[in-house]
Design an enzyme around this catalytic site. Structure first.
Site, PDB file in Angstrom:
ATOM      1  N   SER A 298       0.855  -1.195   0.000  1.00  0.00           N
ATOM      2  CA  SER A 298       0.000   0.000   0.000  1.00  0.00           C
ATOM      3  C   SER A 298       0.886   1.239   0.000  1.00  0.00           C
ATOM      4  CB  SER A 298      -0.894   0.015   1.240  1.00  0.00           C
ATOM      5  OG  SER A 298      -1.511   1.280   1.410  1.00  0.00           O
TER       6      SER A 298
ATOM      7  N   TYR B 229      -1.176  -0.628  10.526  1.00  0.00           N
ATOM      8  CA  TYR B 229      -1.337  -0.956   9.107  1.00  0.00           C
ATOM      9  C   TYR B 229      -0.125  -0.495   8.292  1.00  0.00           C
ATOM     10  CZ  TYR B 229      -3.428  -0.987   4.419  1.00  0.00           C
ATOM     11  OH  TYR B 229      -3.681  -1.204   3.077  1.00  0.00           O
TER      12      TYR B 229
END
Length: 249
Positions: free
Chosen positions: A136, A149
């Site tokens: 990501s 995350y």
């Protein structure tokens, strides 16, 4: 048996599902994995002789190895592994605890490692293959509420780049996929504006095009990735101020 075969983890929804459907339209056989056996069975029913269900919890190392062995035996070949399984849990400083970190490390990082350990030996033995690790843009630098995350995605970025040196020697193509905001069940939970939000079908098209390229990193939307990379090239004194202004945090 002669059709190109891709193994996609996280294939039941979001980017994984959209990519599976895009690749099937181009003649690929998809071996799809996700935790939900019911969702996998439904996809297999919807796409007969194109999608084959291999339910899997990627945090189970032994199950990952068994799944890859089954795919190779039942499908006759495995050309590409797209490791897209992952999840997100926000971290609010007022409620800081270790559980979100442990959960995301197990799913986002160790889940990929388990799948790599399952698929890499066969590719090395054949001296060919293709691996795409889905990370990501959150892995580029610290972002509000993304301590867990973003940390796992930063680890994936570093790990995939490191592995490329070794896999190159065996003719195994390695790519890192860093999406921005894509409309998925995970991003639907976000309570903040998401710049350059993409629909899954558009993201899958960009993803698939990137897989056919020689680029190490596949990003989409590219403008958002470029902005974040430029932000992370700035001194922290500027970075923190600009991110606070952009996120309201």
């Amino acid at each position: 048996m002669s059709a190109r075969c891709v193994w996609i983890t996280g294939a039941s929804s979001g980017i994984g599902l959209a990519l599976a459907e895009r690749m099937m339209r181009d003649g690929w056989t998809v071996a799809g994995s996700a935790r939900s056996a019911e969702a996998m069975a439904e996809l297999e029913k919807r796409h007969p002789e194109k999608f084959f269900a291999y339910p899997l919890d990627v945090t189970d190392e032994a199950a990952a190895k068994e799944t890859v062995a089954r795919i190779r035996e039942e499908r006759g070949r495995l050309d590409l592994a797209v490791l897209a399984a992952g999840t997100h849990l926000p971290v609010e400083i007022e409620e800081l605890e270790t559980k979100p970190f442990r959960t995301l490390l197990e799913v986002n990082l160790m889940g990929v490692v388990n799948c790599l350990a399952a698929v890499v030996p066969g590719f090395i033995s054949a001296r060919k293959g293709h691996i795409a690790v889905v990370s990501s843009v959150a892995g580029y630098g610290g972002l509000p509420t993304a301590a867990a995350y973003g940390g796992t995605k930063a680890a994936l970025n570093n790990m995939t780049a490191a592995l490329k040196f070794d896999l190159d020697r065996y003719g195994v193509k390695t790519q890192l996929v860093c999406p921005g905001f894509v409309r998925t069940p995970l991003t639907d939970r976000n309570p903040f504006p998401m710049p350059f939000l993409m629909e899954p079908e558009d993201a899958a098209e960009a993803f698939y095009k990137g897989l056919q390229s020689d680029r190490f990193e596949i990003t989409f939307p590219r403008r958002f990735a470029i902005i974040l990379k430029l932000l992370n090239a700035l001194p922290y004194s500027l970075y923190f101020g600009l991110v606070k202004r952009g996120t309201g945090k």
